[in-house]
Design a protein around this motif. Structure first.
Motif, PDB file in Angstrom:
ATOM      1  N   TYR A  16     102.036  68.545  18.482  1.00 45.21           N
ATOM      2  CA  TYR A  16     102.715  67.630  17.900  1.00 45.21           C
ATOM      3  C   TYR A  16     104.124  67.611  18.402  1.00 45.21           C
ATOM      4  O   TYR A  16     105.157  68.060  17.680  1.00 45.21           O
ATOM      5  N   SER A  17     104.391  67.541  19.662  1.00 43.27           N
ATOM      6  CA  SER A  17     105.678  67.598  20.362  1.00 43.27           C
ATOM      7  C   SER A  17     105.581  66.574  21.750  1.00 43.27           C
ATOM      8  O   SER A  17     104.474  66.139  22.059  1.00 43.27           O
ATOM      9  N   GLY A  18     106.690  66.239  22.113  1.00 42.49           N
ATOM     10  CA  GLY A  18     106.784  65.636  23.526  1.00 42.49           C
ATOM     11  C   GLY A  18     106.193  66.293  24.666  1.00 42.49           C
ATOM     12  O   GLY A  18     105.219  65.736  25.191  1.00 42.49           O
ATOM     13  N   GLU A  19     106.193  67.630  24.621  1.00 46.09           N
ATOM     14  CA  GLU A  19     105.601  68.399  25.671  1.00 46.09           C
ATOM     15  C   GLU A  19     103.834  68.436  25.347  1.00 46.09           C
ATOM     16  O   GLU A  19     103.468  68.321  26.269  1.00 46.09           O
ATOM     17  N   ALA A  20     103.633  68.311  24.003  1.00 45.17           N
ATOM     18  CA  ALA A  20     102.233  68.337  23.921  1.00 45.17           C
ATOM     19  C   ALA A  20     101.498  67.173  24.294  1.00 45.17           C
ATOM     20  O   ALA A  20     100.534  66.987  24.784  1.00 45.17           O
ATOM     21  N   ILE A  21     102.329  65.899  24.022  1.00 40.46           N
ATOM     22  CA  ILE A  21     101.972  64.674  24.430  1.00 40.46           C
ATOM     23  C   ILE A  21     101.551  64.742  26.001  1.00 40.46           C
ATOM     24  O   ILE A  21     100.613  64.125  26.564  1.00 40.46           O
ATOM     25  N   ARG A  22     102.646  65.393  26.926  1.00 39.62           N
ATOM     26  CA  ARG A  22     102.653  65.280  28.245  1.00 39.62           C
ATOM     27  C   ARG A  22     101.549  66.028  28.701  1.00 39.62           C
ATOM     28  O   ARG A  22     100.857  65.672  29.548  1.00 39.62           O
ATOM     29  N   GLN A  23     101.165  67.151  27.915  1.00 39.10           N
ATOM     30  CA  GLN A  23     100.123  68.028  28.432  1.00 39.10           C
ATOM     31  C   GLN A  23      98.759  67.403  28.317  1.00 39.10           C
ATOM     32  O   GLN A  23      97.803  67.465  29.117  1.00 39.10           O
ATOM     33  N   LYS A  24      98.903  66.661  26.969  1.00 36.07           N
ATOM     34  CA  LYS A  24      97.420  66.002  26.685  1.00 36.07           C
ATOM     35  C   LYS A  24      97.047  64.686  27.764  1.00 36.07           C
ATOM     36  O   LYS A  24      96.118  64.639  28.128  1.00 36.07           O
ATOM     37  N   ILE A  25      98.127  64.121  28.121  1.00 34.35           N
ATOM     38  CA  ILE A  25      98.119  63.187  29.415  1.00 34.35           C
ATOM     39  C   ILE A  25      97.791  63.781  30.585  1.00 34.35           C
ATOM     40  O   ILE A  25      96.736  63.255  31.330  1.00 34.35           O
ATOM     41  N   ARG A  26      98.215  64.944  31.082  1.00 35.02           N
ATOM     42  CA  ARG A  26      97.833  65.572  32.089  1.00 35.02           C
ATOM     43  C   ARG A  26      96.336  65.983  31.928  1.00 35.02           C
ATOM     44  O   ARG A  26      95.714  65.955  33.159  1.00 35.02           O
ATOM     45  N   ALA A  27      96.141  66.576  30.907  1.00 38.61           N
ATOM     46  CA  ALA A  27      94.751  67.063  30.955  1.00 38.61           C
ATOM     47  C   ALA A  27      93.861  66.114  30.832  1.00 38.61           C
ATOM     48  O   ALA A  27      92.769  66.227  31.590  1.00 38.61           O
ATOM     49  N   VAL A  28      93.970  65.087  30.542  1.00 38.58           N
ATOM     50  CA  VAL A  28      92.997  63.730  30.418  1.00 38.58           C
ATOM     51  C   VAL A  28      92.969  63.384  32.138  1.00 38.58           C
ATOM     52  O   VAL A  28      92.004  63.212  32.554  1.00 38.58           O
TER      53      VAL A  28
END
Length: 297
Positions: A130-142
């Motif tokens: 639940y952070s900006g970095e977490a969103i980035r990691q989620k996009i990169r993981a997908v």
């Protein structure tokens, strides 16, 4: 999104929305891989934010199903629904004959995930956060799972820049606004969001303060705790079939004694949009911040 300033207006303006109950204590499945086979073109996305990301990456033609939280974009609703992400049936998932599964961390129950992982279908678990970095990691993981790392990096940078700007703009207002996020209100019992939750994070991003940021996770509040929290605004998700929720929550005896209750301040937003922490989070921050400003807060 609906902003309620009075009960009569609430009855006119409430929209039906997404039933997107958030559970944070479910055990996450074991990571089986970080990439799906290159030829995987029958993918099931479990987790609304993952469905959004797949579409944002332009890889939606590879999807054959989604879970019930995968309600955006609208085109996704045409895909088969394999059930709620935390109450999966292996038979339902396997019935669409997937050659790959993308699942958000916390999908379950663990027994169902174990069956899916042992069924021979490549399975990738995507970390939640639940952070900006977490969103980035989620996009990169997908992106890594789908073999489109370059597109994912470009998207993650765009999303992160947009979110950073939205958060910075919200914090320029130097708010002291206290927001109480109510996950559910059943039988007069208020289940509210403490720390370590998506609701706590989005409230902070919008430049406000969680009115009950003294306990982790979600907790039922008694009248004394609600009065002591003294929220300026109540924040809730829109849900289908709860047109009376505004009058019910604002009519609660304890809520009525708070600034939010006295001034009829209630904000309702689509659950996936508000709490999904995906490509649209910057827009959700701006909308929530703007709605608080509309109240003069």
């Amino acid at each position: 999104m609906t902003v309620i300033r009075s009960i009569p207006r609430a009855l006119r303006c409430l929209a039906t929305g997404l039933s997107f109950a958030i559970g944070f204590m479910a055990a996450g499945p074991v990571y089986s891989s970080d990439r799906l086979p290159e030829n995987a073109d029958r993918i099931v996305a479990i987790g609304g934010s993952l469905t959004e990301i797949v579409y944002a990456l332009g890889e939606q033609d590879r999807l054959v199903a989604r879970d019930s939280t995968g309600s955006y974009p609208e085109q996704a609703l045409a895909l088969p629904d394999v059930g709620y992400m935390r109450a999966l049936s292996p038979e339902g998932v396997l019935s669409v004959k997937p050659d790959g599964i993308l699942a958000i961390e916390g999908s379950g129950p663990p027994e169902a995930v174990s069956v899916l992982a042992s069924a021979g279908v490549p399975f990738v678990t995507v970390p939640e956060g639940y952070s900006g970095e977490a969103i980035r990691q989620k996009i990169r993981a997908v992106g890594a799972a789908l073999g489109v790392d370059g597109k994912a990096e470009a998207l993650s940078e765009k999303v992160a820049a947009n979110l950073d700007k939205a958060v910075a703009d919200a914090h320029k207002l130097n708010r002291t606004t206290r927001v109480l996020f109510v996950l559910s209100y059943a039988g007069g019992r208020i289940l509210a969001s403490g720390t370590g939750t998506a609701a706590d994070a989005i409230i902070a991003m919008a430049g406000a303060k969680n009115a009950v940021g003294t306990f982790p996770g979600y907790k039922q509040l008694n009248e004394e705790a609600i009065t002591a929290a003294a929220p300026d605004v109540i924040l809730m998700m829109e849900r289908h079939g709860d047109e009376n929720a505004a009058s019910d929550i604002l009519g609660n005896a304890a809520i009525a004694q708070t600034p939010a209750g006295r001034n009829k301040r209630l904000i309702r937003m689509n659950g996936l949009y508000l709490l999904g922490f995906g490509p649209r989070t910057a827009s959700a921050v701006r909308e929530l911040s703007g709605d608080l400003a509309d109240f003069g807060l």
